[in-house]
Design an enzyme around this catalytic site. Structure first.
Site, PDB file in Angstrom:
ATOM      1  N   TYR A   1      -1.519  -0.870  11.044  1.00 55.60           N
ATOM      2  CA  TYR A   1      -1.712  -1.473   9.714  1.00 55.60           C
ATOM      3  C   TYR A   1      -0.549  -1.114   8.791  1.00 55.60           C
ATOM      4  O   TYR A   1       0.138  -1.992   8.257  1.00 55.60           O
ATOM      5  CB  TYR A   1      -3.039  -1.008   9.096  1.00 55.60           C
ATOM      6  CG  TYR A   1      -3.112  -1.255   7.598  1.00 55.60           C
ATOM      7  CD1 TYR A   1      -3.062  -2.548   7.083  1.00 55.60           C
ATOM      8  CD2 TYR A   1      -3.206  -0.188   6.690  1.00 55.60           C
ATOM      9  CE1 TYR A   1      -3.094  -2.779   5.707  1.00 55.60           C
ATOM     10  CE2 TYR A   1      -3.245  -0.410   5.315  1.00 55.60           C
ATOM     11  CZ  TYR A   1      -3.188  -1.702   4.834  1.00 55.60           C
ATOM     12  OH  TYR A   1      -3.210  -1.931   3.469  1.00 55.60           O
TER      13      TYR A   1
ATOM     14  N   SER B   1       2.351   0.170   9.335  1.00 54.73           N
ATOM     15  CA  SER B   1       3.713  -0.193   9.772  1.00 54.73           C
ATOM     16  C   SER B   1       3.970  -1.682   9.586  1.00 54.73           C
ATOM     17  O   SER B   1       5.095  -2.083   9.266  1.00 54.73           O
ATOM     18  CB  SER B   1       3.960   0.235  11.220  1.00 54.73           C
ATOM     19  OG  SER B   1       3.060  -0.398  12.081  1.00 54.73           O
TER      20      SER B   1
ATOM     21  N   LYS C   1       2.578  -3.464   7.192  1.00 55.78           N
ATOM     22  CA  LYS C   1       2.774  -3.607   5.747  1.00 55.78           C
ATOM     23  C   LYS C   1       4.190  -3.151   5.385  1.00 55.78           C
ATOM     24  O   LYS C   1       4.874  -3.784   4.582  1.00 55.78           O
ATOM     25  CB  LYS C   1       1.745  -2.773   4.962  1.00 55.78           C
ATOM     26  CG  LYS C   1       0.326  -3.280   5.011  1.00 55.78           C
ATOM     27  CD  LYS C   1       0.124  -4.647   4.387  1.00 55.78           C
ATOM     28  CE  LYS C   1       0.286  -4.645   2.884  1.00 55.78           C
ATOM     29  NZ  LYS C   1      -0.072  -5.990   2.307  1.00 55.78           N
TER      30      LYS C   1
ATOM     31  N   THR D   1       0.826  -1.207   0.000  1.00 58.05           N
ATOM     32  CA  THR D   1       0.000   0.000   0.000  1.00 58.05           C
ATOM     33  C   THR D   1       0.862   1.259   0.000  1.00 58.05           C
ATOM     34  O   THR D   1       1.998   1.230   0.504  1.00 58.05           O
ATOM     35  CB  THR D   1      -0.902  -0.016   1.256  1.00 58.05           C
ATOM     36  OG1 THR D   1      -1.423   1.292   1.478  1.00 58.05           O
ATOM     37  CG2 THR D   1      -0.125  -0.395   2.514  1.00 58.05           C
ATOM     38  N   ASP D   2       0.296   2.349  -0.496  1.00 54.81           N
ATOM     39  CA  ASP D   2       1.030   3.630  -0.428  1.00 54.81           C
ATOM     40  C   ASP D   2       1.076   4.173   1.008  1.00 54.81           C
ATOM     41  O   ASP D   2       1.805   5.118   1.289  1.00 54.81           O
ATOM     42  CB  ASP D   2       0.407   4.670  -1.375  1.00 54.81           C
ATOM     43  CG  ASP D   2      -1.033   5.032  -1.051  1.00 54.81           C
ATOM     44  OD1 ASP D   2      -1.642   4.384  -0.170  1.00 54.81           O
ATOM     45  OD2 ASP D   2      -1.573   5.966  -1.681  1.00 54.81           O
ATOM     46  N   GLU D   3       0.304   3.539   1.905  1.00 51.89           N
ATOM     47  CA  GLU D   3       0.277   4.040   3.287  1.00 51.89           C
ATOM     48  C   GLU D   3       1.610   3.828   4.005  1.00 51.89           C
ATOM     49  O   GLU D   3       1.856   4.414   5.053  1.00 51.89           O
ATOM     50  CB  GLU D   3      -0.871   3.396   4.065  1.00 51.89           C
ATOM     51  CG  GLU D   3      -2.211   3.720   3.435  1.00 51.89           C
ATOM     52  CD  GLU D   3      -3.395   3.303   4.288  1.00 51.89           C
ATOM     53  OE1 GLU D   3      -3.256   3.257   5.519  1.00 51.89           O
ATOM     54  OE2 GLU D   3      -4.449   3.023   3.710  1.00 51.89           O
TER      55      GLU D   3
ATOM     56  N   GLN E   1     -20.501   4.196   3.296  1.00 55.58           N
ATOM     57  CA  GLN E   1     -21.426   5.312   3.063  1.00 55.58           C
ATOM     58  C   GLN E   1     -22.607   4.862   2.194  1.00 55.58           C
ATOM     59  O   GLN E   1     -23.760   5.188   2.467  1.00 55.58           O
ATOM     60  CB  GLN E   1     -20.697   6.475   2.365  1.00 55.58           C
ATOM     61  CG  GLN E   1     -19.363   6.864   2.962  1.00 55.58           C
ATOM     62  CD  GLN E   1     -19.414   7.204   4.436  1.00 55.58           C
ATOM     63  OE1 GLN E   1     -20.494   7.417   5.007  1.00 55.58           O
ATOM     64  NE2 GLN E   1     -18.259   7.257   5.081  1.00 55.58           N
TER      65      GLN E   1
HETATM   66  N1  LIG Z   1      -8.035  -1.755   0.092  1.00 59.27           N
HETATM   67  C1  LIG Z   1      -7.180  -0.895  -0.449  1.00 59.27           C
HETATM   68  O1  LIG Z   1      -7.565   0.213  -0.822  1.00 59.27           O
HETATM   69  C2  LIG Z   1      -5.725  -1.276  -0.653  1.00 59.27           C
HETATM   70  C3  LIG Z   1      -4.869  -0.360  -1.276  1.00 59.27           C
HETATM   71  C4  LIG Z   1      -3.529  -0.740  -1.508  1.00 59.27           C
HETATM   72  C5  LIG Z   1      -3.093  -1.989  -1.131  1.00 59.27           C
HETATM   73  N2  LIG Z   1      -3.949  -2.853  -0.510  1.00 59.27           N
HETATM   74  C6  LIG Z   1      -3.439  -4.186  -0.153  1.00 59.27           C
HETATM   75  O2  LIG Z   1      -4.127  -5.125  -0.963  1.00 59.27           O
HETATM   76  C7  LIG Z   1      -4.281  -6.347  -0.242  1.00 59.27           C
HETATM   77  C8  LIG Z   1      -5.736  -6.770  -0.228  1.00 59.27           C
HETATM   78  O3  LIG Z   1      -6.518  -5.751   0.371  1.00 59.27           O
HETATM   79  P1  LIG Z   1      -8.099  -5.868   0.468  1.00 59.27           P
HETATM   80  O4  LIG Z   1      -8.634  -4.511   0.619  1.00 59.27           O
HETATM   81  O5  LIG Z   1      -8.596  -6.734  -0.596  1.00 59.27           O
HETATM   82  O6  LIG Z   1      -8.240  -6.632   1.853  1.00 59.27           O
HETATM   83  P2  LIG Z   1      -9.464  -7.478   2.428  1.00 59.27           P
HETATM   84  O7  LIG Z   1      -9.406  -7.234   3.901  1.00 59.27           O
HETATM   85  O8  LIG Z   1     -10.715  -7.212   1.672  1.00 59.27           O
HETATM   86  O9  LIG Z   1      -9.055  -8.990   2.110  1.00 59.27           O
HETATM   87  C9  LIG Z   1      -8.010  -9.630   2.768  1.00 59.27           C
HETATM   88  C10 LIG Z   1      -8.116 -11.116   2.453  1.00 59.27           C
HETATM   89  O10 LIG Z   1      -7.016 -11.774   3.096  1.00 59.27           O
HETATM   90  C11 LIG Z   1      -7.517 -12.904   3.809  1.00 59.27           C
HETATM   91  N3  LIG Z   1      -6.636 -13.145   4.958  1.00 59.27           N
HETATM   92  C12 LIG Z   1      -6.475 -12.355   6.058  1.00 59.27           C
HETATM   93  N4  LIG Z   1      -5.609 -12.915   6.901  1.00 59.27           N
HETATM   94  C13 LIG Z   1      -5.188 -14.066   6.330  1.00 59.27           C
HETATM   95  C14 LIG Z   1      -4.275 -15.087   6.722  1.00 59.27           C
HETATM   96  N5  LIG Z   1      -3.610 -15.016   7.876  1.00 59.27           N
HETATM   97  N6  LIG Z   1      -4.079 -16.134   5.891  1.00 59.27           N
HETATM   98  C15 LIG Z   1      -4.761 -16.221   4.711  1.00 59.27           C
HETATM   99  N7  LIG Z   1      -5.647 -15.292   4.296  1.00 59.27           N
HETATM  100  C16 LIG Z   1      -5.855 -14.229   5.103  1.00 59.27           C
HETATM  101  C17 LIG Z   1      -8.937 -12.538   4.208  1.00 59.27           C
HETATM  102  O11 LIG Z   1      -9.729 -13.668   4.483  1.00 59.27           O
HETATM  103  C18 LIG Z   1      -9.396 -11.760   2.976  1.00 59.27           C
HETATM  104  O12 LIG Z   1      -9.921 -12.641   2.002  1.00 59.27           O
HETATM  105  C19 LIG Z   1      -3.699  -6.100   1.150  1.00 59.27           C
HETATM  106  O13 LIG Z   1      -2.379  -6.607   1.168  1.00 59.27           O
HETATM  107  C20 LIG Z   1      -3.694  -4.597   1.291  1.00 59.27           C
HETATM  108  O14 LIG Z   1      -2.672  -4.159   2.130  1.00 59.27           O
HETATM  109  C21 LIG Z   1      -5.256  -2.526  -0.263  1.00 59.27           C
END
Ligand SMILES: NC(=O)c1ccc[n+]([C@@H]2O[C@H](COP(=O)([O-])OP(=O)(O)OC[C@H]3O[C@@H](n4cnc5c(N)ncnc54)[C@H](O)[C@@H]3O)[C@@H](O)[C@H]2O)c1
Length: 349
Positions: free
Chosen positions: A163, A165, A167, A127-129, A207
């Site tokens: 979160y 940190s 990542k 993530t960009d965070e 929302q």
């Molecule tokens: N949501 C965003 O806007 C965003 C932006 C940039 C990057 N990301 C990254 O993209 C990835 C996915 O994000 P998301 O929004 O789809 O998340 P999400 O929370 O919707 O999905 C996470 C998935 O991971 C699974 N999971 C969690 N812990 C697990 C474990 N220990 N073992 C196996 N599976 C596990 C969950 O069951 C779920 O299916 C993450 O790595 C996140 O950091 C998200």
């Protein structure tokens, strides 16, 4: 339709919001690829997100990425791992940190050890965070949105929350494994995603589903926090581009020049859903709430030739609203519990 260089891909977190979109993307575009989804199915994972394509080409293994035995079993049959699984919600990370350390850090460690053992291609989704936030520029037109400083792959890490940190920590071990052990890895850091199948605890679906449930939408603080929105399908095509064309050891930032502040996005949702644009409650701000994120995507565009398709935020948002309206079965049962959890910490101002 081009042929994929990888035939057996493990997608961790492939039942979550963004991971499942990637699974559909690969399924639809690369018929020669077999996908093993490794997902623990936490509260954020939902088998329904991939149920329509489970079968010969897509398999679901329910398991934990921090479980070395199960990771070994799926890695032994793969030629690449695309790693999405994470605890992904900032607000949850402020309440309890154990799962974030365990999944985001130990889970990533477990996966890169397996990728080393079997000499697999590894792509780490981040993530960009991890970069912290950028200054809010009142002096620039549009309050600085789309202008001023942006994150690049050279921006120093400065995460704000448990979160981000965890990542950041996972990104750093991937980088170190590339240097120390020749791990065949790339990393992507993407901005905020929107689209269908996003958990209703997150800003945009919360929302929309509030309005659909007759609850007033909630805006943190003054709503000036800027996010650089990208449609999740563009994130998927970005990850595929990096997986297949990216240079090993490199980090690529994925963003689609979609800067908007939270107030603007909320007003757009309200208007689109036929409500007055000020029909929302302001609530106490998130602790340590990052001010502005903005991605410089030049490297991904110029070096790998990637282009986002969903450049019209308004129509992407409208389609997302329609999806939540038409798929109440997907989110309705959880709505009350999600709002009750928010009510513990968020007070209406
Ligand atoms: N949501 C965003 O806007 C965003 C932006 C940039 C990057 N990301 C990254 O993209 C990835 C996915 O994000 P998301 O929004 O789809 O998340 P999400 O929370 O919707 O999905 C996470 C998935 O991971 C699974 N999971 C969690 N812990 C697990 C474990 N220990 N073992 C196996 N599976 C596990 C969950 O069951 C779920 O299916 C993450 O790595 C996140 O950091 C998200």
């Amino acid at each position: 339709m081009t042929e994929s260089p990888y035939k057996n891909i493990v997608v961790t977190g492939g039942a979550g919001f963004i991971g499942s979109n990637f699974v559909h993307y690969v399924y639809n575009n690369f018929p020669d690829v077999h996908i093993t989804v490794l997902d623990k199915l936490t509260y954020a994972g939902n088998k329904a997100n991939i149920a329509s394509i489970l079968g010969d080409r897509v398999e679901l293994v329910v398991g934990d990425i921090a479980d070395a035995d199960i990771v070994d079993q799926v890695a032994a049959k793969a030629d690449a791992i695309v790693h999405y699984a994470a605890e992904s919600h900032n607000d949850n990370s402020l309440k309890s940190q154990d799962e974030f350390i365990q999944t985001n850090f130990i889970g990533t460690y477990t996966l890169i050890q397996a990728a080393r053992k079997y000499d697999l291609r590894f792509h780490h989704v981040s993530t960009d965070e991890v970069y912290g936030d950028l200054p809010y520029r009142e002096d620039l037109p549009g309050h600085g949105e789309g202008e001023g400083e942006k994150f690049t792959d050279k921006t120093p890490y400065n995460p704000s929350s448990p979160y981000s940190s965890t990542k950041a920590a996972s990104d750093l071990i991937v980088r170190a494994w590339v240097r120390s052990f020749g791990l065949k890895a790339t990393i992507s850091n993407c901005s905020n995603n929107y689209g269908p199948y996003q958990h209703i605890e997150k800003f945009i679906p919360r929302q929309i589903t509030n309005i659909l449930s007759g609850i007033k939408p909630k805006l943190y603080g003054d709503g000036k926090n800027v996010r650089d929105w990208i449609h999740t399908e563009d994130h998927s095509s970005g990850v595929w581009t990096i997986l297949t064309k990216g240079k090993l050891g490199e980090t690529y930032l994925i963003g689609a020049d979609g800067e908007k502040n939270n107030k603007e996005v909320l007003e757009q949702i309200l208007t689109e859903m036929g409500q007055a644009s000020d029909a929302y409650d302001r609530v106490t701000d998130r602790a340590g709430h990052d001010l502005r994120y903005a991605i410089d995507n030049t490297k991904l565009r110029t070096e790998l030739g990637w282009e986002p398709k969903h450049t019209d935020f308004e129509s992407g948002l409208k389609a997302t609203i329609d999806w939540y309206r038409e798929n109440e079965d997907w989110w309705k049962a959880e709505k009350e519990a999600v709002e009750a959890k928010y009510a513990e910490t968020q007070k209406v101002l």
